[in-house]
Write an enzyme that holds these catalytic residues in place. Structure first.
Site, PDB file in Angstrom:
ATOM      1  NE  ARG A 109     -11.556  -0.694 -29.310  1.00  0.00           N
ATOM      2  CZ  ARG A 109     -11.133   0.163 -28.396  1.00  0.00           C
ATOM      3  NH1 ARG A 109      -9.953  -0.033 -27.809  1.00  0.00           N
ATOM      4  NH2 ARG A 109     -11.880   1.219 -28.064  1.00  0.00           N
TER       5      ARG A 109
ATOM      6  CG  ASP B 136      -3.922  -2.111 -19.100  1.00  0.00           C
ATOM      7  OD1 ASP B 136      -3.551  -2.241 -17.915  1.00  0.00           O
ATOM      8  OD2 ASP B 136      -4.525  -1.114 -19.514  1.00  0.00           O
TER       9      ASP B 136
ATOM     10  CG  ASN C  12      -6.538   1.206 -13.041  1.00  0.00           C
ATOM     11  OD1 ASN C  12      -7.758   1.301 -13.149  1.00  0.00           O
ATOM     12  ND2 ASN C  12      -5.766   2.254 -12.821  1.00  0.00           N
TER      13      ASN C  12
ATOM     14  CG  ASP D  75      -5.545   7.962 -23.406  1.00  0.00           C
ATOM     15  OD1 ASP D  75      -6.104   8.473 -22.415  1.00  0.00           O
ATOM     16  OD2 ASP D  75      -5.766   6.791 -23.771  1.00  0.00           O
TER      17      ASP D  75
ATOM     18  CD  GLU E  92      -5.221   4.515 -17.147  1.00  0.00           C
ATOM     19  OE1 GLU E  92      -4.990   3.663 -18.014  1.00  0.00           O
ATOM     20  OE2 GLU E  92      -5.785   5.610 -17.406  1.00  0.00           O
TER      21      GLU E  92
ATOM     22  CG  HIS F  66       0.153   4.143 -18.368  1.00  0.00           C
ATOM     23  ND1 HIS F  66       0.030   3.904 -19.719  1.00  0.00           N
ATOM     24  CD2 HIS F  66      -1.116   4.446 -17.950  1.00  0.00           C
ATOM     25  CE1 HIS F  66      -1.232   4.039 -20.088  1.00  0.00           C
ATOM     26  NE2 HIS F  66      -1.938   4.374 -19.033  1.00  0.00           N
ATOM     27  NE  ARG F  67      -2.151   6.972 -22.084  1.00  0.00           N
ATOM     28  CZ  ARG F  67      -1.479   6.248 -22.977  1.00  0.00           C
ATOM     29  NH1 ARG F  67      -0.226   6.567 -23.262  1.00  0.00           N
ATOM     30  NH2 ARG F  67      -2.035   5.211 -23.566  1.00  0.00           N
TER      31      ARG F  67
ATOM     32  CE  LYS G 198      -3.751   1.478 -17.577  1.00  0.00           C
ATOM     33  NZ  LYS G 198      -4.535   0.339 -17.103  1.00  0.00           N
TER      34      LYS G 198
END
Length: 453
Positions: A34, A56, A109, A332, A360, A404-405, A435
């Protein structure tokens, strides 16, 4: 921080008896991307401290370069390879326009990059294409495109309707009132809010939310950062947002990126499961990120949490208690609760998490599949996940789905908790953590009493 790690195709993690220590968090992904776009759209140069160095943010920086926005790192002028990303960046704002009116942009992504950029390019106008990896082309963007096209933008799908890749041409915008659905992704509203000042030259622009707005804390991040860049948004609850005419983005001069609250969840959960204390630095009670509310769920499960202005600490307090809660506000970080549920005293239910389906990967399906490998009994629904822990956690090979998570979450299944012992885990494709947290496994090893490798 180095972005690219030379991980093998898999990483073998051994059981961990206890954790304790301190972790300095990488910068927030949500704040970083952002801030990069707002700095690019602003007048003046913005000094960004502690920008996240990850896939990212590199995608966003690369796109800005292709659009003609100048940026450099202190001591790294003229270099743009991801491994040269360091802590201080200077972005030279383009004042609401992009110098290059045509570009072919690869967005990987990165949802936090493609969605606001789509809105900005549609409003500014030009001839642009946006595309990404295969999974990006399965992640919905139709609600945002519909909202923009309804007020005169010219965005076309070059693949499947409702999904990237996209072609954006110069439209004739006449936005005074827009509407967008709020129940798929809050990033659609974020994108419209961020470009609203570019449309509000002569008259106010209002954005109405159709239906329920999910992930409200992420909208709070957007509004907070817009204020930092000189634009105030008027709110009518969570249903309508208005930007008055005559406002423009102006650099705040210097802006610090908080540590990533979603990344904090793994270490705080580790402390809650396996002794602790574990402290994360870079995020605390003063955070603008909603994911700090994750600690309330850990407290509900029985962990001891202490917080300072810029730090949080978690300590286990016996067997974790099962939880039944609505996680719409922190989707998340809620993934980490699904793993903590393995160490609970009964069945846990995570509710209102439909947005997991369009992340993702389909995270509800992926989490259910991998938890079952550990012996858990799992029930999945359209918008919920119910986890009953096994008598003993089984050793497993964990597929990560280029998410990634998933990789970071399942590292926690190696921990020895009060209720049951962790086990060896093989994490396939560990490099997917690049990521958002390229050095995650090193940081995790740093709080373990034994080496993980």
């Amino acid at each position: 921080m180095t972005q690219q790690k030379h991980y093998p195709h898999h990483l073998d993690l051994t059981p961990v008896m206890q954790v304790h220590g301190t972790v300095r968090l990488p910068g927030s992904k949500s704040i970083s991307n952002r801030v990069l776009l707002l700095a690019a759209l602003a007048e003046g140069t913005t000094k960004i401290i502690d920008l996240l160095a990850s896939d990212d943010t590199f995608v966003m920086l690369g796109a800005l370069t292709q659009l003609g926005v100048r940026w450099e790192q202190e001591g790294q002028e003229g270099q743009s390879h991801p491994e040269t990303l360091h802590q201080v960046h200077h972005v030279h704002g383009a004042g609401g326009v992009f110098p290059n009116h045509a570009a072919d942009l690869f967005m990987g992504n990165a949802g936090t990059a493609i969605r606001p950029l789509t809105a900005a390019l549609a409003v500014i106008g030009g001839d642009y294409t946006l595309h990404g990896v295969a999974r990006m082309h399965e992640r919905p963007i139709g609600d945002l495109v519909d909202a923009l096209n309804a007020v005169g933008a010219q965005i076309e799908y070059t693949g499947n309707q409702g999904f990237p890749p996209l072609r954006i041409r110069r439209g004739h915008l006449h936005a005074q009132r827009m509407s967008v659905r709020g129940n798929v992704s809050s990033q659609f509203l974020t994108a419209l809010l961020m470009v609203a000042p570019l449309m509000a030259r002569q008259h106010a622009v209002s954005i109405d939310v159709v239906g329920e707005l999910i992930s409200k804390p992420y909208i709070e991040i957007t509004l907070n950062l817009m204020r930092r860049f000189g634009v105030v948004v008027e709110q009518d609850g969570w249903q309508s947002f208005t930007v008055q005419p005559g406002q423009k983005y102006t650099s705040p001069g210097v802006i610090h990126v908080e540590g990533d609250a979603s990344s904090a969840s793994y270490f705080l959960a580790a402390g809650a499961i396996a002794g602790g204390p574990v402290r994360v630095e870079g995020v605390g009670r003063d955070s603008i990120q909603g994911d700090v509310r994750f600690v309330a769920a850990l407290e509900q499960m029985g962990a001891t949490i202490t917080m300072g202005d810029t730090w949080i600490e978690a300590t286990s307090n016996g067997v974790l208690k099962a939880i039944d809660a609505d996680f719409n506000h922190i989707p998340d970080a809620a993934m980490t609760i699904a793993i903590a549920a393995l160490y609970a005293d009964g069945t846990s239910t995570l509710r209102n998490i439909a947005s997991w389906r369009v992340k993702e990967t389909d995270r509800i399906a992926a989490m259910a599949c991998e938890l079952r490998k550990l012996g858990a009994e799992v029930e999945e629904g359209a918008d919920y996940l119910r986890v009953t822990p096994p008598a003993a956690i089984a050793a497993a090979t964990i597929d990560t789905y280029d998410d990634h998570r998933m990789a970071m979450c399942f590292s926690l299944a190696t921990l020895d908790g009060a209720a049951r012992r962790g086990n060896a885990m093989r994490i396939n494709d560990p490099k997917c953590v690049a990521k958002t947290f390229p050095e995650y496994f090193e940081a995790f090893a740093g709080i373990a009493r034994e080496d993980l490798f």
